[in-house]
Scaffold this motif. Sequence first.
Motif, PDB file in Angstrom:
ATOM      1  N   LEU A   1       0.827  -1.208   0.000  1.00 51.39           N
ATOM      2  CA  LEU A   1       0.000   0.000   0.000  1.00 51.39           C
ATOM      3  C   LEU A   1       0.862   1.258   0.000  1.00 51.39           C
ATOM      4  N   GLU A   2       1.979   1.241   0.710  1.00 50.92           N
ATOM      5  CA  GLU A   2       2.870   2.402   0.732  1.00 50.92           C
ATOM      6  C   GLU A   2       3.549   2.605  -0.626  1.00 50.92           C
TER       7      GLU A   2
ATOM      8  N   TYR B   1       3.864   5.274  -5.704  1.00 48.60           N
ATOM      9  CA  TYR B   1       5.108   5.285  -6.480  1.00 48.60           C
ATOM     10  C   TYR B   1       4.974   4.406  -7.715  1.00 48.60           C
ATOM     11  N   TYR B   2       4.256   3.299  -7.581  1.00 50.63           N
ATOM     12  CA  TYR B   2       4.025   2.432  -8.734  1.00 50.63           C
ATOM     13  C   TYR B   2       3.131   3.114  -9.763  1.00 50.63           C
ATOM     14  N   VAL B   3       2.131   3.846  -9.307  1.00 50.85           N
ATOM     15  CA  VAL B   3       1.262   4.574 -10.235  1.00 50.85           C
ATOM     16  C   VAL B   3       2.091   5.588 -11.020  1.00 50.85           C
ATOM     17  N   ILE B   4       2.968   6.299 -10.329  1.00 50.15           N
ATOM     18  CA  ILE B   4       3.837   7.271 -11.005  1.00 50.15           C
ATOM     19  C   ILE B   4       4.730   6.568 -12.020  1.00 50.15           C
ATOM     20  N   SER B   5       5.328   5.438 -11.634  1.00 50.34           N
ATOM     21  CA  SER B   5       6.207   4.699 -12.545  1.00 50.34           C
ATOM     22  C   SER B   5       5.470   4.230 -13.786  1.00 50.34           C
TER      23      SER B   5
ATOM     24  N   TYR C   1      -9.732  -1.375  -2.883  1.00 49.94           N
ATOM     25  CA  TYR C   1     -10.038  -0.048  -2.340  1.00 49.94           C
ATOM     26  C   TYR C   1     -11.447   0.396  -2.733  1.00 49.94           C
ATOM     27  N   ASP C   2     -11.815   0.150  -3.988  1.00 53.26           N
ATOM     28  CA  ASP C   2     -13.144   0.539  -4.466  1.00 53.26           C
ATOM     29  C   ASP C   2     -14.272  -0.204  -3.743  1.00 53.26           C
ATOM     30  N   LYS C   3     -13.981  -1.376  -3.206  1.00 51.19           N
ATOM     31  CA  LYS C   3     -14.993  -2.183  -2.517  1.00 51.19           C
ATOM     32  C   LYS C   3     -15.138  -1.834  -1.036  1.00 51.19           C
ATOM     33  N   LEU C   4     -14.242  -1.023  -0.486  1.00 49.55           N
ATOM     34  CA  LEU C   4     -14.285  -0.673   0.934  1.00 49.55           C
ATOM     35  C   LEU C   4     -15.398   0.333   1.215  1.00 49.55           C
TER      36      LEU C   4
ATOM     37  N   TYR D   1      -1.826   5.247   4.258  1.00 47.01           N
ATOM     38  CA  TYR D   1      -0.896   4.704   3.273  1.00 47.01           C
ATOM     39  C   TYR D   1      -0.723   5.547   2.011  1.00 47.01           C
ATOM     40  N   PHE D   2      -1.761   6.243   1.580  1.00 51.65           N
ATOM     41  CA  PHE D   2      -1.656   6.986   0.328  1.00 51.65           C
ATOM     42  C   PHE D   2      -1.241   8.435   0.546  1.00 51.65           C
TER      43      PHE D   2
END
Length: 130
Positions: free
Chosen positions: A19-20, A24-28, A75-78, A90-91
């Motif tokens: 989650l942390e 960074y993965y989205v940016i990559s 996340y969308d299901k929470l 985390y975000f």
Amino acid sequence: MLIDEGLYKKFKRQVEDDLEKYSYYVISIEASGLGEAVRWDKVYNKSKHPSDPVSTKVIDDEYKRILVSAIEYVYDKLDPKSKRIIQSCYFEGNLTSQNELIKILNISKTRYYELKKIALYKFMIGLGYL
């Protein structure tokens, strides 16, 4: 809860790491070809990757896409309160303190921890740890 406490503790740190790394993965992924977005304070072990740099990049990118997709799906299901807790912890890098968030959500400290634990459990399932 549907999980043994020992298993929960075993996978909790791994899920929190995922989650942390999410932002960074989205940016990559979105800035493909511009290098890697990494945290300066973390060292990532990539010893199990092929030696070919092109294959390594393809595998890394695919792993990031799968992880990002799985995190977004769960996340969308929470429920809204759980989403806010995960987002804050985390975000957003804990920009809002735990006590402030408890006041904002109008819940008890016990309920805060219950919601967080249940959300992390759902991420454990969605990310394939269970």
